[in-house]
Design a protein around this motif. Structure first.
Motif, mmCIF file in Angstrom:
data_model
loop_
_atom_site.group_PDB
_atom_site.id
_atom_site.type_symbol
_atom_site.label_atom_id
_atom_site.label_comp_id
_atom_site.label_asym_id
_atom_site.label_seq_id
_atom_site.Cartn_x
_atom_site.Cartn_y
_atom_site.Cartn_z
ATOM 1 N N TRP A 39 0.777 -1.237 -0.201
ATOM 2 C CA TRP A 39 0.022 -0.160 0.050
ATOM 3 C C TRP A 39 1.010 1.323 -0.036
ATOM 4 C CZ3 TRP A 39 -0.139 4.036 3.599
ATOM 5 C CH2 TRP A 39 -1.103 4.730 3.414
ATOM 6 N N LEU A 40 2.022 1.311 0.735
ATOM 7 C CA LEU A 40 2.733 2.307 0.815
ATOM 8 C C LEU A 40 3.408 2.497 -0.562
ATOM 9 C CD1 LEU A 40 4.006 4.646 2.728
ATOM 10 C CD2 LEU A 40 5.724 2.967 3.185
ATOM 11 N N GLY A 41 3.793 1.595 -1.296
ATOM 12 C CA GLY A 41 4.711 1.784 -2.516
ATOM 13 C C GLY A 41 3.657 2.373 -3.333
ATOM 14 N N HIS A 42 2.356 2.076 -3.422
ATOM 15 C CA HIS A 42 1.320 2.809 -4.477
ATOM 16 C C HIS A 42 1.090 4.097 -3.889
ATOM 17 C CE1 HIS A 42 0.727 -0.609 -6.900
ATOM 18 N NE2 HIS A 42 0.455 -1.709 -5.874
ATOM 19 N N VAL B 86 -8.704 8.345 -4.595
ATOM 20 C CA VAL B 86 -8.403 9.261 -4.715
ATOM 21 C C VAL B 86 -9.395 10.551 -5.318
ATOM 22 C CG1 VAL B 86 -6.717 11.227 -5.823
ATOM 23 C CG2 VAL B 86 -6.085 8.985 -4.478
ATOM 24 N N HIS B 87 -10.115 9.834 -6.316
ATOM 25 C CA HIS B 87 -11.004 10.582 -7.020
ATOM 26 C C HIS B 87 -12.270 10.771 -6.149
ATOM 27 C CE1 HIS B 87 -9.384 9.103 -11.283
ATOM 28 N NE2 HIS B 87 -8.735 10.246 -10.728
ATOM 29 N N LEU B 88 -12.891 9.880 -5.253
ATOM 30 C CA LEU B 88 -13.821 9.932 -4.463
ATOM 31 C C LEU B 88 -13.582 11.114 -3.478
ATOM 32 C CD1 LEU B 88 -14.770 6.170 -3.700
ATOM 33 C CD2 LEU B 88 -16.187 7.932 -4.850
ATOM 34 N N ILE B 89 -12.391 10.871 -2.898
ATOM 35 C CA ILE B 89 -12.114 12.101 -1.934
ATOM 36 C C ILE B 89 -12.202 13.483 -2.501
ATOM 37 C CG2 ILE B 89 -10.329 12.875 -0.131
ATOM 38 C CD1 ILE B 89 -9.815 10.017 0.301
ATOM 39 N N ALA B 90 -11.543 13.356 -3.704
ATOM 40 C CA ALA B 90 -11.188 14.913 -4.333
ATOM 41 C C ALA B 90 -12.493 15.457 -4.616
ATOM 42 C CB ALA B 90 -10.331 14.687 -5.409
ATOM 43 N N ALA B 91 -13.441 14.414 -4.905
ATOM 44 C CA ALA B 91 -14.950 15.023 -5.605
ATOM 45 C C ALA B 91 -15.723 15.469 -4.275
ATOM 46 C CB ALA B 91 -15.600 13.945 -6.053
ATOM 47 N N ARG B 92 -15.708 14.944 -2.721
ATOM 48 C CA ARG B 92 -16.175 15.319 -1.988
ATOM 49 C C ARG B 92 -15.464 16.446 -0.880
ATOM 50 N NH1 ARG B 92 -20.061 11.775 0.134
ATOM 51 N NH2 ARG B 92 -21.067 10.534 -1.353
#
Length: 339
Positions: free
Chosen positions: A73-76, A93-99
């Protein structure tokens, strides 16, 4: 004692922020995987075979040890990839960026309301010569301190959404007024594009949750700033200004307020970070589409990648707010800029 130059502080603060964020990532990652509950069990269809469950578990990397899962997970995550939401099947990332923009606009509006109410009332209470006014302000402030934000939210829903239905109680904007926004900062963009009808509708949806978040913070600002103003009023520089013929109003606004704001700003920054945590319940009450509401859905669905991304988002917000507060000390107190 020689003061540390302000230019040195950002580097130490950034290093400490990076270490703190890494610690938050490690602790949250481990805790999310040792608590009871299986996210895969909430995804599988009835009658799924053991092979199907094992394949789905392997696709999300949950069949490996926690240490291996964290390193993968850390590498990604370093490359900006926080995985795919288990429940929504979308990029985290897209979900959080949208909200996130919705929550940022809500909390900034709440902060502005809290600063106006807190600072204005503190100055009024300091300048008032009548005990009745001071007692009324102190008693009212005690009530504001005692009542949490979600209780105010429920009270506003009952009062202005049910008893006197003058404000919308859910959502962010009326769909009939929506346009093709280029960003998720609907309020700022509508104002920039001069769509004032949409901006007013967005404010109508935001005012109750923002006010619910602002009232407890305004009470904290009032109490701290009032005490600081009273202490500064007895300092030599304030007494000298009074001897020179300045009125109490001018002494307060021109002399004591700036110094009194320093401890108030420090506490306001801490409380402002707590305000982001308060958005979780308040956004749920008003069905407001921010990251607070998203966090509750993620916890209910045991969505580990989304929860992990939200925890890091909240942690990053807390760190950025603290860095901004630390940097603002130099603006209020020029002595901190130099060694």
């Amino acid at each position: 004692m020689r003061m540390m130059p302000l230019a040195v502080l950002p580097w130490r603060s950034l290093l400490l922020a990076a270490v703190t964020l890494f610690g938050v990532a490690v602790i949250s990652f481990v805790l999310l995987r040792v608590v009871p509950g299986d996210p895969i069990a909430m995804m599988i269809a009835p009658g799924a075979s053991a092979a199907d469950i094992a394949q789905l578990r392997a696709s999300y990397g949950l069949d490996r040890s926690i240490a291996v899962q964290f390193l993968i997970w850390l590498g990604h995550a370093i490359t900006g990839d926080f995985g795919t939401s288990i429940s929504m099947r979308q990029d985290v990332v897209h979900l959080i960026a949208a909200r996130l923009p919705a929550t940022i606009e809500l909390t900034l509006l709440a902060l502005v309301i809290a600063l106006i109410l807190g600072i204005g009332t503190a100055v009024l209470s300091t300048l008032s010569r009548r005990r009745l006014v001071g007692s009324a302000i102190d008693n009212s402030n005690g009530v504001l301190l005692a009542v949490p934000d979600f209780v105010w939210a429920l009270a506003f829903v009952v009062l202005f959404g049910v008893a006197l239905p003058v404000l919308p109680i859910s959502g962010r904007v009326d769909p009939r007024l929506s346009i093709d926004f280029a960003t998720s900062f609907i309020l700022m963009e509508s104002l920039a594009r001069l769509h004032f009808d949409i901006a007013l509708d967005v404010l109508a949806h935001m005012i109750m949750p923002a006010l619910a978040l602002a009232l407890p913070l305004a009470a904290v600002i009032l109490r701290v700033l009032k005490g600081a103003l009273e202490a500064e009023a007895h300092q030599d520089y304030a007494l000298l200004a009074r001897i020179r013929g300045k009125s109490r109003l001018r002494v307060t606004l021109e002399e004591t307020l700036r110094n009194a704001l320093v401890p108030t700003l420090a506490l306001t920054g801490v409380q402002f970070t707590f305000m982001f945590g308060g958005t979780v319940i308040v956004e749920r009450i008003f069905a407001y589409p921010g990251i607070g509401n998203l966090a509750i859905d993620a916890v209910i669905n045991r969505d580990l990648p989304l929860i992990q991304g939200l925890i890091l988002t909240f942690g990053l917000i807390f760190i950025l707010i603290n860095l901004a507060v630390e940097a603002s000390f130099g603006l209020l107190n020029p002595r901190l800029r130099h060694g």
